[in-house]
Design a protein around this motif. Sequence first.
Motif, PDB file in Angstrom:
ATOM      1  N   UNK A   1       0.350 -11.184   7.950  1.00 34.60           N
ATOM      2  CA  UNK A   1       1.258 -10.264   7.260  1.00 34.60           C
ATOM      3  C   UNK A   1       0.929  -8.821   7.587  1.00 34.60           C
ATOM      4  N   UNK A   2      -0.353  -8.513   7.655  1.00 32.32           N
ATOM      5  CA  UNK A   2      -0.762  -7.145   7.986  1.00 32.32           C
ATOM      6  C   UNK A   2      -0.417  -6.801   9.426  1.00 32.32           C
ATOM      7  N   UNK A   3      -0.543  -7.779  10.321  1.00 32.08           N
ATOM      8  CA  UNK A   3      -0.214  -7.514  11.721  1.00 32.08           C
ATOM      9  C   UNK A   3       1.267  -7.192  11.890  1.00 32.08           C
ATOM     10  N   UNK A   4       2.121  -7.822  11.074  1.00 34.84           N
ATOM     11  CA  UNK A   4       3.560  -7.552  11.179  1.00 34.84           C
ATOM     12  C   UNK A   4       3.930  -6.162  10.662  1.00 34.84           C
ATOM     13  N   UNK A   5       3.096  -5.575   9.810  1.00 38.44           N
ATOM     14  CA  UNK A   5       3.405  -4.245   9.272  1.00 38.44           C
ATOM     15  C   UNK A   5       3.165  -3.143  10.286  1.00 38.44           C
ATOM     16  N   UNK A   6       2.239  -3.361  11.231  1.00 41.86           N
ATOM     17  CA  UNK A   6       1.923  -2.333  12.208  1.00 41.86           C
ATOM     18  C   UNK A   6       1.053  -1.219  11.681  1.00 41.86           C
ATOM     19  N   UNK A   7       0.392  -1.420  10.522  1.00 43.55           N
ATOM     20  CA  UNK A   7      -0.474  -0.387   9.959  1.00 43.55           C
ATOM     21  C   UNK A   7      -1.724  -0.242  10.821  1.00 43.55           C
ATOM     22  N   UNK A   8      -2.231   0.989  10.932  1.00 44.78           N
ATOM     23  CA  UNK A   8      -3.416   1.268  11.736  1.00 44.78           C
ATOM     24  C   UNK A   8      -4.408   2.067  10.912  1.00 44.78           C
ATOM     25  N   UNK A   9      -5.667   2.078  11.375  1.00 39.46           N
ATOM     26  CA  UNK A   9      -6.695   2.858  10.712  1.00 39.46           C
ATOM     27  C   UNK A   9      -6.737   4.264  11.299  1.00 39.46           C
ATOM     28  N   UNK A  10      -7.771   5.021  10.938  1.00 40.63           N
ATOM     29  CA  UNK A  10      -7.851   6.415  11.395  1.00 40.63           C
ATOM     30  C   UNK A  10      -8.028   6.509  12.902  1.00 40.63           C
ATOM     31  N   UNK A  11      -8.550   5.462  13.533  1.00 44.23           N
ATOM     32  CA  UNK A  11      -8.755   5.490  14.980  1.00 44.23           C
ATOM     33  C   UNK A  11      -7.538   4.993  15.751  1.00 44.23           C
ATOM     34  N   UNK A  12      -6.494   4.568  15.043  1.00 50.46           N
ATOM     35  CA  UNK A  12      -5.307   4.067  15.710  1.00 50.46           C
ATOM     36  C   UNK A  12      -5.330   2.583  15.989  1.00 50.46           C
ATOM     37  N   UNK A  13      -6.419   1.891  15.633  1.00 53.15           N
ATOM     38  CA  UNK A  13      -6.501   0.450  15.846  1.00 53.15           C
ATOM     39  C   UNK A  13      -5.792  -0.285  14.714  1.00 53.15           C
ATOM     40  N   UNK A  14      -5.318  -1.512  14.962  1.00 51.30           N
ATOM     41  CA  UNK A  14      -4.663  -2.275  13.890  1.00 51.30           C
ATOM     42  C   UNK A  14      -5.594  -2.458  12.693  1.00 51.30           C
ATOM     43  N   UNK A  15      -5.074  -2.216  11.515  1.00 51.93           N
ATOM     44  CA  UNK A  15      -5.867  -2.295  10.297  1.00 51.93           C
ATOM     45  C   UNK A  15      -6.021  -3.751   9.879  1.00 51.93           C
ATOM     46  N   UNK A  16      -7.214  -4.102   9.450  1.00 48.04           N
ATOM     47  CA  UNK A  16      -7.460  -5.455   8.962  1.00 48.04           C
ATOM     48  C   UNK A  16      -7.789  -5.392   7.469  1.00 48.04           C
ATOM     49  N   UNK A  17      -7.334  -6.416   6.762  1.00 50.52           N
ATOM     50  CA  UNK A  17      -7.557  -6.533   5.326  1.00 50.52           C
ATOM     51  C   UNK A  17      -8.217  -7.877   5.076  1.00 50.52           C
ATOM     52  N   UNK A  18      -9.439  -7.854   4.551  1.00 46.17           N
ATOM     53  CA  UNK A  18     -10.088  -9.076   4.104  1.00 46.17           C
ATOM     54  C   UNK A  18      -9.726  -9.305   2.637  1.00 46.17           C
ATOM     55  N   UNK A  19      -9.671 -10.564   2.178  1.00 46.27           N
ATOM     56  CA  UNK A  19      -9.353 -10.796   0.763  1.00 46.27           C
ATOM     57  C   UNK A  19     -10.285 -10.058  -0.188  1.00 46.27           C
ATOM     58  N   UNK A  20     -11.544  -9.853   0.194  1.00 43.16           N
ATOM     59  CA  UNK A  20     -12.478  -9.167  -0.695  1.00 43.16           C
ATOM     60  C   UNK A  20     -12.187  -7.675  -0.780  1.00 43.16           C
ATOM     61  N   UNK A  21     -11.437  -7.126   0.188  1.00 43.39           N
ATOM     62  CA  UNK A  21     -11.063  -5.712   0.111  1.00 43.39           C
ATOM     63  C   UNK A  21     -10.203  -5.439  -1.116  1.00 43.39           C
ATOM     64  N   UNK A  22      -9.348  -6.391  -1.484  1.00 45.86           N
ATOM     65  CA  UNK A  22      -8.518  -6.201  -2.675  1.00 45.86           C
ATOM     66  C   UNK A  22      -9.382  -6.132  -3.931  1.00 45.86           C
ATOM     67  N   UNK A  23     -10.486  -6.850  -3.943  1.00 44.82           N
ATOM     68  CA  UNK A  23     -11.383  -6.819  -5.103  1.00 44.82           C
ATOM     69  C   UNK A  23     -12.039  -5.450  -5.236  1.00 44.82           C
ATOM     70  N   UNK A  24     -12.457  -4.891  -4.143  1.00 47.21           N
ATOM     71  CA  UNK A  24     -13.064  -3.554  -4.180  1.00 47.21           C
ATOM     72  C   UNK A  24     -12.024  -2.487  -4.529  1.00 47.21           C
TER      73      UNK A  24
END
Length: 834
Positions: free
Chosen positions: A620-643
Amino acid sequence: MTTTTIGLQTPRTWQVSSEAQALMEKFPPRLVFGAWPRTRESRVVLEGRMAVAPFRGDDSQSRCHRKASLQAVLDWLELYPGQSWQQRWQATGAGRDGQRDWRLQVLADLATAGLLDRHPGYARKILGTGLIQLIGGDYLRPSVGWLMATASPLRIANEMAKVRDPDGIAELRTARLAGTVGDSTMIPAIEKIALVMAAKGGLVCNVTIGDCLELMRISREVFPGPTRSGRHSPVFYQLLHSTGLFPADAPPTVRMFSPVFAGQVPVEQLVDRYQVTCRPVRDLLVEYLRERQPAIDYGTLTSLATTLVLWFWKDLERHHPGIDSLRLSPETASAWKQRIRTKVVRSRGADGEITETTVERDTATDALTTVRSFYLDLAQWALDDPGRWGQWAVPCPIRATDIQHKKMNSRRKARMDQRTRDRLPVLPALVEAVGRERKAAAGRLAAARAAQPGDTFTVDGVTLRLAQLARHSPRIWAEEPATGRRRDLIREEDNAFWAWAAVEVLRMTGVRVEELTELSHHSLVQYRTPATGELIPLLQIPPSKTDEERLLVISPELADVLSAIVCRIRNSDGSVPLVVAYDHHEKVWNPPIPLLFQRTIALEIRPIPIAGIRVLVSDALARTGLTDVTGKPLDFAPHDFRRIFTTDAIMNGMPPHIAQLLLGHKDINTTMGYKAVYPEEAINGHRAFIARRRGLRPSEEYRHPSDAEWDEFLGHFERRRLALGDCGRAYGTNCIHEHSCVRCPLLRVDPEQRHRLIEIRTNLTARIAEAEREGWLGEADGLRVSLAAAKEKLAQVDGAIQRREAAVNLGMPTFATIAGRNTAIDPADHRAAE
């Protein structure tokens, strides 16, 4: 000490859990007898039976072909001794190895006996038909392994449907058409059932659970190793289970017998799988792990075994052959610590050349801590039981200074905080994207179901063409007109829905991913306050890491998500299906429970595992095209939502000890470690600065308001009430839009006033027509702006009404009802409060 080599057994290719072993003993396969009445019939009786229906061919050419092939096989079998056709078949030896072509042996034997009266090429082609007639007539019962491996005969199910069990095979094919699995999966499944009938005799209804388990075991023995052809697919078991042919106590899922879910293994196997050379050290490791086993879970036990056996001792044996003592020299210990701190990463460049890079190992500190604890435990136990542990009490090669816990924790904290800060701002975009994709996927599926093969349809800006399939498929396939790539719209809609559900539940609850997969219909509970009788919906989180249950209040938004999940998975009678889940930490099968995160795979309803949740979120995240500060595709781990949940809660005023209870942490420091906000010193300093600045401001700003000022404040909210709804302007401000409320974005329209909006829209349309007729162009432009605003407000009202009607009432209070009860204050209570 002396060094000896341990004689290790070769790992089995078919290793199942202890639960599966018990079930296999409970459901044994049918025995294969050497003789039965049909196989003892004479050739005259056999040929007479094969000449009539249902064995007889449909036309003269087919009858001639079947007769010639049958006579050739019978002539060959009669060359070998035996009192039955089965005994003659076994005497030929052709059924021992399915990898060899048995037809070559037939041709050679017939040629030697002078019975080959046809061209060898033609005879080789028809021999399979002759053998399959004898199998269908129950004169021969080759082994399952031979039938699976041989290249001839094939497609036994067609013969079984014709001569053995037409009704049983027809029922299986009916279930195939009604299922959600394509022919490429279901046809081989029916073939496997036909193989069992051919090897064991009987009808489809006579196939037992033990026969299916035996077929799966033999399949892995005949075709060892991984395979992508579906040879090991268990769909045939699911097909029989879905038709109701198995008893009520049949295993609910055939995955229980898969070597992927091998279950818990003894401590000895945990150590012996790494083939330790030194026998005394091997026995020590087994005893140590057995001593630790009662106090830890199985996942920790396997991790402990991997670290001590593989990363520690096996590494020492590989670099220091002949080592037989835990007493390590400074050089040996230093070299091992250096190896454990680094690892070699191999990568292939654009030119195809492989390069090796040495990087720091993230888990090095954990490994050093485990080995240090191992040495210290042995030293402590030696004081209590010198006879058992005294000989192993040696100086620990890992000093306390080698493990920099503070530095490691600081690095982890900084890394996790930065990760949270990078993902917190893009969370709304991710939530919006998964929600939009869910609706778009559902729209594409609905449009495809209403279309005819070859028709094109457009949903959310995407144009697809419904595929024209050559054979039946329960899936709905659509093609991209530009590229011709096919897309499974049912799978896309299913993945989009569960990705949306996982993201929503994770972000609104802050639960661990294993807790998410364990949520069940029983997790939805209610609590009624004793004082007011108010009903509060709660979500019961099952115990996971801390073995403690906890309760979370269900917000209206979360209630909508849970309602959508329940509506999706429930049966036609309203019940939630019971599914069997595998605990990947304890390596055991849980009892059937109504899990919320479940989906249909092939013909079986399975829980969505932890790995499945990660894949759904990543896709789902890959389909959004979101990127981080370096321009790389952003990844979301399930534990990131907890933090993120923890950070957002504390930043918005939730006390840390309340957040600790919601998250299920035993230590509040763990909760504070989750928050990615400013340090405590910065917060306290900032608060002190605000207090000092407030002391310098005029004291009049902090006086109590007078009755007139308070009445004026309350009157402001009363004056915001309009015919269409409420005005959302701030306190102390006047209307800056000259009371053009329809155009104002601060107007919140009441759905009950929708008819007024329709009247305004109709009136504006008539006035625009009049202005254009009279030539009042300026008036017409202004009216068009008002008309566009009225239409926008009407669309907002319709959307609110649609969302309200689409919600399913679960018997839980909504936000509106809760807010309504809380605002209804008894005057007597108000006077008492004053």
